[in-house]
Enzyme design. Structure first.
Site, short mmCIF file in Angstrom:
data_model
loop_
_atom_site.label_atom_id
_atom_site.label_comp_id
_atom_site.label_asym_id
_atom_site.label_seq_id
_atom_site.Cartn_x
_atom_site.Cartn_y
_atom_site.Cartn_z
CE LYS A 215 -9.34 -1.94 -10.92
NZ LYS A 215 -10.12 -2.73 -9.95
CB SER B 9 -8.10 -2.15 -6.60
OG SER B 9 -9.11 -2.81 -7.34
CB SER C 251 -12.11 -2.92 -6.33
OG SER C 251 -11.06 -3.29 -5.49
N1 GLN Z 1 -9.47 -4.52 -1.09
C1 GLN Z 1 -9.81 -5.83 -1.53
C2 GLN Z 1 -8.55 -6.59 -1.87
O1 GLN Z 1 -7.52 -6.04 -1.72
C3 GLN Z 1 -10.74 -5.78 -2.71
C4 GLN Z 1 -10.07 -5.47 -3.98
C5 GLN Z 1 -10.96 -5.60 -5.16
O2 GLN Z 1 -12.20 -5.60 -5.04
N2 GLN Z 1 -10.34 -5.76 -6.32
O3 GLN Z 1 -8.57 -7.71 -2.25
#
Ligand code: GLN
Length: 484
Positions: free
Chosen positions: A78, A153, A177
């Protein structure tokens, strides 16, 4: 070759060790697959063909090494995780030209284990989002239906694994995410216990929530990658000194007999789509037939998790992202007249809309006069949520629940409605508030789209989660692979 590229790390590693396949051959096949599929998928932000082939050649020159569990295995990482010499943008214009001078701890570990790093996976900007549509570069597409989101994400990581571009990927999970894109793309993803994996060299979003973990095509592959990246690192003060078990070794004999699955009633009620609920019920039924027991449990403050999480995550983000000021790091606006315009213009132009929204909300909840009402209250509720998890886990072996309330939705559906988007995280983010480990597994499909369920355990119960995950995998039919 198609079959090989959809096989597991275990299978490819055996061929590599026996020299029936060279690291260079496998890497070239993955690069070809990337070339053929990227125009449709957009899973990657950087493709390092030259570097990957050089890594593979260096491995081939030395010959297979059985003590390197990822010898010759092509992976992606990532883009929030630093890779020396390879651009790392965190999905943001702010870091468009940032080439890290060092590797993150987890990348050092991948290299030591013999992995070949193919490129950097697409993501929501600074890991803020649930669909990868917040990437400043381009959206990623779900390989099961390219008109739909892959989740986020770590969407690029999940897409690259699910589409056979690579054998595993590293993602980060702040509020779901890793687990949610794994579920929406039909792969296995694990968020380890907070502190199990070092965050050194991982661009921070919510530091008390962030954790790196693997996405792969099987539970065993996740175990293999976790064994490589877990462990103490003195450069991350929150990394745990607990010994790392051999997670892969621990999977040799597994069974569901007598395993007590706690089903938190708050995760199975209103909000869960009918088709996902049906697949979950069918899965529970199969586990019971295989000898497992179901235990009804409750996590009464689940309704407060979204508000609590978004206050804490945004507060931490506003503090973490203060460093991007146009002076020391990243993007600097060319329209500067004085010091204030340097900050304001660089941050306005360098950050996308969602990131700016979160920085402003985060600064607001931390400001004097509001701190007690928001941040302090959220910290208190976080403690209650954690205690409820611990109490529920005292009544069973692991918790079992859905990952996403719906299957992958069409691109653009919630793109202009941040609150709807935040609601999509209802089942994942309380786990990060509690700091506990979770393993997301594909359990079936609804209208051709993957459905995932997660199992949740006590702190540092990764071995138990992987063992139970493997046992679940063995009683469920494989969901197959996407036709691209
Ligand atoms: N969707 C969640 C957020 O926007 C989790 C994102 C994540 O785990 N990085 O914060």
């Amino acid at each position: 070759m198609g079959e090989l590229l959809y096989s597991t790390i275990g299978a490819a590693w055996d061929l590599l060790q026996k020299k029936e396949l060279s690291a260079t051959e496998l890497t070239s096949q993955c690069l070809k697959r990337i070339e053929a599929t990227e125009p449709k998928l957009g899973a990657l932000l950087a493709i390092d063909s030259e570097g990957a082939l050089a890594q593979a050649k260096a491995l081939d020159d030395k010959g297979p090494n059985p003590s390197q569990p990822l010898w010759g295995v092509p992976v992606t990482v990532k883009d929030v995780i630093l890779t020396r010499g390879l651009t790392t943008t965190a999905g943001s214009r702010m870091l468009e030209t940032f080439v890290p001078p060092y590797d993150a701890f987890v990348v050092e570990r991948l290299r030591q284990a013999g992995a070949v790093i193919l490129g950097k996976a697409n993501m929501d900007e600074f890991a803020m989002g649930s669909t990868t549509e917040n990437s400043a570069y381009h959206a990623a597409h779900n390989p099961w239906d390219i008109q739909r989101v892959p989740g986020g994400s770590s969407g690029g990581s999940a897409v690259s694994v699910a589409s056979g571009q690579c054998f595993a990927s590293l993602g980060t999970d702040t509020g779901g995410s890793i687990r949610q894109p794994a579920a929406l793309c039909g792969c296995v993803g694990m968020k380890p216990t907070y502190g199990r994996v070092s965050r050194y060299g991982v661009i921070a979003y919510g530091s008390s929530l962030d954790q790196v973990g693997p996405l792969a095509r099987s539970v065993s592959d996740c175990a293999r990658v976790l064994s490589v990246i877990a462990g103490h690192d003195q450069r991350d003060a929150t990394s745990s000194p607990n010994e790392v078990p051999d997670y892969l070794e621990s999977l040799s004999s597994v069974s569901l007999k007598g395993v007590r699955f706690g089903l938190p009633k708050e995760f199975y009620g209103e909000g869960l789509a009918g088709d996902v609920s049906e697949v979950c019920a069918g899965t529970i039924q199969k586990l019971v037939e295989a000898g497992a027991e179901r235990v009804d449990v409750s996590l009464p403050h689940t309704h407060a998790a979204i508000a609590t999480y978004y206050i804490i995550a945004m507060a931490e983000a506003s503090s973490n992202l203060a460093r991007y000021d146009g002076v020391r790091y990243g993007y600097r606006s060319s329209q500067i007249t004085d010091l204030e315009s340097l900050y304001v213009r660089s941050r306005t132009e360098g950050f996308g809309q969602e990131v700016r929204r979160r920085i402003m909300l985060g600064a607001f909840v931390l400001s004097s006069g509001y701190y007690d009402a928001y941040y302090k209250k959220a910290a208190q509720v976080r403690r209650i949520i954690r205690d409820e998890y611990v109490a529920a886990l005292d009544q069973c072996d692991v918790l079992l629940c859905p990952v996403s309330p719906v299957t992958a939705w069409p691109l653009g559906q919630h793109a202009n409605d941040p609150l709807k988007m935040y609601l999509m995280d209802a089942y994942t983010l309380s786990l990060n508030l509690a700091g506990l480990p979770g393993l997301s597994l594909p359990v079936g499909k609804a209208s051709g789209l993957p459905v995932g369920m997660q199992i949740i355990g006590k702190a540092f119960a990764e071995t138990q989660l992987l063992r139970i995950g493997k046992a679940i995998e063995s009683v469920l039919p494989n969901i197959g692979c996407p036709q691209l």
